[in-house]
Design an enzyme around this catalytic site. Structure first.
Site, mmCIF file in Angstrom:
data_model
loop_
_atom_site.group_PDB
_atom_site.id
_atom_site.type_symbol
_atom_site.label_atom_id
_atom_site.label_comp_id
_atom_site.label_asym_id
_atom_site.label_seq_id
_atom_site.Cartn_x
_atom_site.Cartn_y
_atom_site.Cartn_z
ATOM 1 N N SER A 140 0.864 -1.181 0.000
ATOM 2 C CA SER A 140 0.000 0.000 0.000
ATOM 3 C C SER A 140 0.897 1.226 0.000
ATOM 4 O O SER A 140 2.041 1.173 0.479
ATOM 5 C CB SER A 140 -0.893 0.010 1.243
ATOM 6 O OG SER A 140 -1.487 1.282 1.447
ATOM 7 N N TYR A 153 -2.324 -0.594 10.541
ATOM 8 C CA TYR A 153 -2.398 -0.950 9.122
ATOM 9 C C TYR A 153 -1.175 -0.426 8.374
ATOM 10 O O TYR A 153 -0.522 -1.165 7.626
ATOM 11 C CB TYR A 153 -3.675 -0.369 8.516
ATOM 12 C CG TYR A 153 -3.795 -0.571 7.023
ATOM 13 C CD1 TYR A 153 -4.281 -1.764 6.510
ATOM 14 C CD2 TYR A 153 -3.417 0.429 6.126
ATOM 15 C CE1 TYR A 153 -4.382 -1.962 5.133
ATOM 16 C CE2 TYR A 153 -3.515 0.245 4.753
ATOM 17 C CZ TYR A 153 -4.003 -0.949 4.261
ATOM 18 O OH TYR A 153 -4.097 -1.135 2.904
#
EC number: 1.1.1.1
Length: 256
Positions: A140, A153
């Site tokens: 990501s 995250y």
């Protein structure tokens, strides 16, 4: 070194998710030999759709939770290898975005990816007589610069980038190459509703979606382009419908 996907055998972990399903659709258009999808939840309609897109591709589904012990992963891989004989590419795509679930976020986004990778090395490692292989890990853009309201995250995605970069450097030893694809904010169910760490920002999902995003289809198309480019050690940014290589800045060198 670029590669053709024609007649390749691909294992795709979480190949039925938001970006995952659109990417699976792009993959079957490339005339794979086998697309083996591992996911927690079966979706017969999605599997049927993939088969209909290109009936020449054998699409197979196996239930798989990346948080299982590595011995269970190895057992599943033995079943898959016994059926398809060889596997060319492993795509690790499992991910959750919910900083209320700290342990599960780490288990799914990082530990599970590491364990699945470690398990397939039993079959690929050239030190064991294996043929080598290609690993594509989904990271990501938060692995570059964190979304600070979801530090758990973001931390897992930074770990994915570093783990994968290490795998790439180990390729001369193992015969296994690796790279990451790192999507920006993409319109999927993953970002429609999630929780910030300790509720530091109750409206974090709404605020993210107020920024420029990309449809999952555009992300999927660039995802497959990155696979075809097949550049060991690459850190790809897939953001706003573009595909861009990231030049990582070295601030320290182990010297070994």
């Amino acid at each position: 070194m670029s590669t053709t996907l024609t007649n390749k055998n691909v294992i795709f972990v979480a190949g039925l998710g938001g970006i995952g399903l659109d990417t699976s659709k792009e993959l079957v258009k490339r005339d794979l030999k086998n697309l083996v999808i591992l996911d927690r939840i079966d979706n017969p309609a999605a599997i049927a759709e993939l088969k209909a897109i290109n009936p020449k591709v054998t699409v197979t589904f196996y239930p798989y939770d990346v948080t299982v012990p590595i011995t269970e992963t190895t057992k599943l891989l033995k079943t898959i290898f016994a059926k398809v004989k060889t596997v060319d590419i492993l795509i690790n795509g499992a991910g959750i975005l919910d900083d209320h679930q700290i342990e599960r976020t780490i288990a799914v986004n990082y530990t599970g990816l590491v364990n699945t990778t470690t398990a397939i090395l039993d079959f690929w490692d050239k030190r064991k007589g294996g043929p080598g292989g290609i690993i594509c890990n989904i990271g990501s853009v938060t692995g570059f610069n964190a979304i600070y309201q979801v530090p758990v995250y973001s931390g897992t995605k930074a770990a994915v980038v570093n783990f994968t970069s290490s795998l790439a450097k180990l390729a001369p030893i193992t015969g296994v190459t690796a790279y990451t694809v790192n999507p920006g904010i993409t319109r999927t169910t993953l970002v429609h509703k999630f929780n910030s760490w300790l509720d530091v920002e109750p409206l974090v999902s709404e605020k993210l979606l107020a920024h420029p995003t990309q449809p999952s289809q555009a992300c999927a198309e660039n995802f497959v382009k990155a696979i075809e480019l097949n550049k060991n050690g690459a850190i790809w940014k897939l953001d706003r419908g573009t595909l861009e290589p990231i030049q990582w800045t070295k601030h320290w060198d182990s010297g070994i």
